[in-house]
Every structure is written in structure tokens, then in C-alpha cells.
Design an enzyme around this catalytic site. Structure first.
Site, mmCIF file in Angstrom:
data_model
loop_
_atom_site.group_PDB
_atom_site.id
_atom_site.type_symbol
_atom_site.label_atom_id
_atom_site.label_comp_id
_atom_site.label_asym_id
_atom_site.label_seq_id
_atom_site.Cartn_x
_atom_site.Cartn_y
_atom_site.Cartn_z
ATOM 1 N N LYS A 92 0.853 -1.188 0.000
ATOM 2 C CA LYS A 92 0.000 0.000 0.000
ATOM 3 C C LYS A 92 0.883 1.230 0.000
ATOM 4 C CE LYS A 92 -4.447 1.016 0.352
ATOM 5 N NZ LYS A 92 -5.575 0.113 0.069
HETATM 6 N N1 GLU Z 1 -7.044 0.429 -3.287
HETATM 7 C C1 GLU Z 1 -7.855 -0.713 -3.522
HETATM 8 C C2 GLU Z 1 -7.922 -1.618 -2.305
HETATM 9 O O1 GLU Z 1 -7.744 -1.177 -1.204
HETATM 10 C C3 GLU Z 1 -7.464 -1.436 -4.799
HETATM 11 C C4 GLU Z 1 -6.092 -2.023 -4.797
HETATM 12 C C5 GLU Z 1 -5.675 -2.570 -6.167
HETATM 13 O O2 GLU Z 1 -6.476 -2.571 -7.086
HETATM 14 O O3 GLU Z 1 -4.517 -2.981 -6.258
HETATM 15 O O4 GLU Z 1 -8.214 -2.763 -2.387
#
Ligand code: GLU
Length: 475
Positions: free
Chosen positions: A106
Site C-alpha cells: 500500500k
Molecule cells: N485500493 C484498492 C484496495 O484497497 C485497490 C487495490 C488494487 O487494485 O490494487 O483494495
């Protein structure tokens, strides 16, 4: 929030610990899975409005049992190392649960994007992307970001372009980030994906009357009263589809500046356009306005959808939450303390790692599309239509033979003849993913006496898969 309230990171750890206590992992492996492998902090300056402004960003890699690692980049003032690490851990479990072949990661940038012009945001995003890409923290085979709170297609297009400029001969450059616009290597259905996944998750839950009964509910989604917190990309799409396609009533919408309530149901599309024209929900005519929006989380309804941010249901309000069913469209909206209170009350919680996994699922499809350099459906669609045509012609011949005694339903021919396009294939893949993941999680919930909630069940499935993958590597 009360001082006893665990932080977001502590909440994720507590929930993880509750699950591993029920597992029989080899010594040390539990700790290996729980910890974040690495968190990078980057500080960089951008010349804006005549002076250099310094920004702080993070990219945390939680687990590399599979690579690339995957997870969004959020732009918010509250971004910090603890939050990014908690979110990265959730990504690991989320990907494992929906069988997206990624580790968890993240990113975040401490910024209030609303304070900047578009061209300034582009400069900042490109610089952040440069800092990450030069450390392989953006890379098609190592680390693939995506949108999250405060970011969207536009930022992903800048990131992809920045990576491409730095890696001019990488034929797979487009796969370095997902959530791109369709004209820049994206896939149909990615924008709606997380909200669509929430809808598919609820539909799957309501296919199991015995599970629905656990929440003291019965029947179908049709007519169910839903309160949604946050009409951003996720909350908007979930509420829109549940209302328009499943007949649910959106009886409350909570936004930054207050809430709207209406027993007859709110028109999600109209509220969304009111917000984009007026900056908030206040003044919307066809509903009652409540200035203290958070109070509406406690309003009586059948389903509560927190789709805004973490920690909104906490020790301070958990005991007053009336909804018998909560589906966590946001990441971490319920703290570990609140989770315990709600579990004791018998509230059924469909956990974030499953409920909002639609985004990363469709990101997975986009990444595969980028690596295969071809749109889904391009080879097979017309061939499928030609084969369907054969059947339709044969049925027409039969019809003629029977002298019109039997005839095709009027729109059968037209519906059956159409081959699936990319959007239909994406939705079908997402629907299947959400169904299969629900079943693996619910199976544990139903069959293990020591598992009384879906969150623990989801952790058990996810951690079990990560553990298997580490064991296969000889750890
Ligand atoms: N930000 C989104 C999540 O928390 C999508 C992450 C992604 O598509 O890699 O799942």
C-alpha cells in the site's frame, strides 16, 4: 474516540492474532506472516507557486510470498506509516482470499488533493512516481499500485506515463499500475469494480438463507433499507447498483457535511450530482438533512455500508449501531474494540478483506490484459456469435417445421446472439470471484464451532493460503 481504542494497525494485528490462535502454524511462521516486510518513506520537494514544497509519501510492502505486490496509493492528510502498513497487511489477506496472485502493499502521500490545481497534482504525482519507480516500488513484476482514497484514473495515467518515460524499452510498462483510464491501457469496469464487488458480495450473501437468518433478516435484497456512509467511488457505485438493479432502498446517505435520510429511499444519482454541484449534501430537496452525519450510522436500517474510511465504528458508537448487517466497503471501518461489541450483539459483519476486494480483482484482470497485450474477448466474441447463430437458425428451422406451433421468446434471439464484450467478461469474472471467495469463507464460518464470525473465517482462509505459499518456498 476513547483512549482505549486500538489504532488501525493494532486493530488489524488484534484481528490477525484472534485468527492465528485458532490455527496450527509452525513456530515463527505466524510472526513472519504478520510483520510488514519493508516500508519506504520518501520525502521530495516540488517547486510550486514560487517555492519548494516538501511532501512525504510511503510505500509499504507487507508480504512478498507472491509477486508483484499489489495495493492502492492514497492521497490524504491522515496518511502515516502505521496506516499504510495496516492497509498493506489487509491487501495481503484480501488478495489471498480472492485468489489474486499478489502479495500485499500500500502507498500513501500526505496531501490534501483538494488544495491543489490539476497541473500541480500532476507535478507532485510524477515526482512521487519517480521516487517509487527508481526503487522498483512501481514495477510490472514487483509492485503494482492502483487507486485508493483521493486518487483515481487520472493519477494512474500519470504514474504509468512516468514509469514509461523511465523505462522506455519495457514492453510490459503498462502493467506497472492498474486503474488506468481505458484509453491509456485500462480495462472496462475498473472504476465501478469495488462498488460492484460490494453488490455481488451482498447478492451472494442473500443466496444463503441460513446465513441471512444469522443477521435476523430474511428474503432478498429487494426492499431492504440501506444506509451508506460516503458517496465516493465505492459507496456511490454500491448504492447505485443495489438500488437500480436489486430494488434496495437507500434510506440514508452520510457525507462529510452531514447526512440525508428518507424512508421512501434516496435517488443516488440525483444526490451524487447535487454533491458535485454544491460540494455537499446540504440543501438537497427531496430528503431530510441531518447536520451531525455520524449519528445516522446508528439509524435503524437492514444493512449499513461504511464506504468512507477507517475507524468510523468504534468504542464510542458501536453499542448504538442498530443495523443487524454491516458490509465493510471501506478498509477497516470497524475498530477491533467495536468489532467485539458488535459480535457480542450478534451483528453480522461482512469483512473488508472480502467485501471490497472487487477493486483488486478487476485490477488483476487489467494487469493480465496489459501483459497479454490484448483486450478480453477480442479473439472469441464473433466466433461465439457465429456458433450461437447456428443454434438460432436451427431453432428457426424447427419452428417452421412445426408450423409456428412453437416459437422463440421475442428477445431470446437478440440476447442469445450477442457475444460477450470486455465489460461483460470483467463482470462475470468478478461475480465468480466474489461467489467463490464467499463460499470458502462462509464454509469455515458454518462448520467450525470455534469460529463465530465471518472476519475470523476470512482471516483463517487467507492466512492459511499465505502459509501454504511460504511452506512451498521452503520456509
Ligand atoms: N485500493 C484498492 C484496495 O484497497 C485497490 C487495490 C488494487 O487494485 O490494487 O483494495
Amino acid at each position: 474516540m476513547s483512549s482505549k481504542e486500538p489504532s488501525f494497525r493494532e486493530s488489524v494485528d488484534l484481528m490477525f492474532n484472534r485468527a492465528v490462535a485458532l490455527m496450527d502454524l509452525p513456530p515463527g511462521l505466524e510472526e513472519k506472516i504478520r510483520v510488514c516486510n519493508a516500508t519506504y518513506t520518501v520525502r521530495f520537494g516540488v517547486r510550486l507557486r514560487g517555492q519548494i514544497q516538501t511532501f512525504t509519501g510511503y510505500r509499504s510492502v507487507h508480504s512478498e510470498h507472491m509477486e508483484p505486490v499489489k495495493g492502492g496509493i492514497r492521497y490524504a492528510m491522515g496518511v502515516n506509516q502505521d496506516e499504510v502498513e495496516a492497509l498493506a497487511a489487509l491487501m495481503t489477506y484480501k488478495c489471498a482470499l480472492v485468489e489474486a496472485p499478489f502479495g500485499g502493499s500500500k502507498g500513501g502521500l500526505r496531501i490534501d488533493p483538494r488544495q491543489y490545481e490539476e497541473h500541480e497534482l500532476e507535478l507532485i504525482t510524477r515526482r512521487f512516481a519517480y521516487e517509487l519507480a527508481k526503487r522498483d516500488l512501481i514495477h510490472p513484476s514487483q509492485n503494482v499500485p492502483a487507486p485508493d482514497m483521493g486518487t483515481g484514473e487520472r493519477e494512474m495515467a500519470w504514474i504509468a506515463d512516468q514509469y514509461r518515460r523511465m523505462n522506455t524499452t519495457d514492453i510490459n510498462a503498462n502493467a506497472c499500475v492498474t486503474g488506468k483510464p481505458t484509453h491509456a491501457g485500462g480495462i472496462q469496469g475498473r472504476v465501478e469494480a469495488t462498488g460492484r464487488g460490494v453488490q455481488y458480495a451482498l447478492k451472494e450473501y442473500f443466496r444463503h438463507p441460513e446465513d441471512v437468518a444469522q443477521a435476523g433478516l430474511s428474503g432478498k435484497l429487494d426492499g431492504k433499507r440501506i444506509v451508506v456512509q460516503g458517496l465516493g467511488n465505492v459507496g456511490y457505485h454500491a448504492a447505485k447498483f443495489l438500488r437500480e438493479e436489486d430494488g434496495a432502498l437507500i434510506t440514508g446517505i452520510i457525507e462529510r457535511d452531514g447526512a440525508l435520510i428518507s424512508d421512501k429511499g434516496l435517488d443516488v444519482e440525483a444526490v451524487r450530482s447535487w454533491i458535485s454541484n454544491h460540494g455537499g449534501v446540504k440543501g438537497y430537496a427531496d430528503a431530510e438533512y441531518v447536520a451531525e452525519g455520524a449519528k445516522i450510522l446508528e439509524k435503524e436500517c437492514d444493512i449499513l455500508i461504511p464506504a468512507a474510511m477507517e475507524g468510523v465504528i468504534n468504542l464510542a458508537n458501536a453499542h448504538r449501531i442498530a443495523a443487524p448487517l454491516i458490509i465493510e466497503a471501506a478498509n477497516g471501518p470497524i475498530t477491533a474494540g467495536a468489532d467485539e461489541i458488535l459480535r457480542e450483539k450478534g451483528t453480522v459483519i461482512i469483512p473488508d478483506m472480502y467485501a471490497n476486494a472487487g477493486g483488486v480483482t478487476v485490477s488483476y484482470f487489467e494487469w493480465v490484459k496489459n501483459l497479454s497485450h490484448i483486450r478480453f474477448g477480442r479473439m472469441g466474441r464473433r466466433q461465439e456469435e457465429a456458433r450461437h447463430q447456428l443454434i438460432v437458425d436451427e431453432l428457426a428451422r424447427l419452428d417452421e417445421h412445426l408450423g409456428g406451433a412453437w416459437s422463440m421468446t421475442p428477445d431470446f434471439k437478440q440476447k442469445y446472439l450477442r457475444g460477450a464484450d470486455e465489460l461483460e467478461l470483467v463482470r462475470s469474472g468478478l461475480d465468480d470471484t466474489m461467489r467463490v471467495a464467499y463460499q470458502s469463507m462462509a464454509e469455515v464460518w458454518r462448520t467450525r464451532d470455534d469460529v463465530s464470525d465471518l472476519r475470523t473465517a476470512a482471516y483463517l482462509v487467507a492466512i492459511g493460503r499465505v502459509a501454504l505459499s511460504y511452506r512451498a518456498k521452503g520456509l
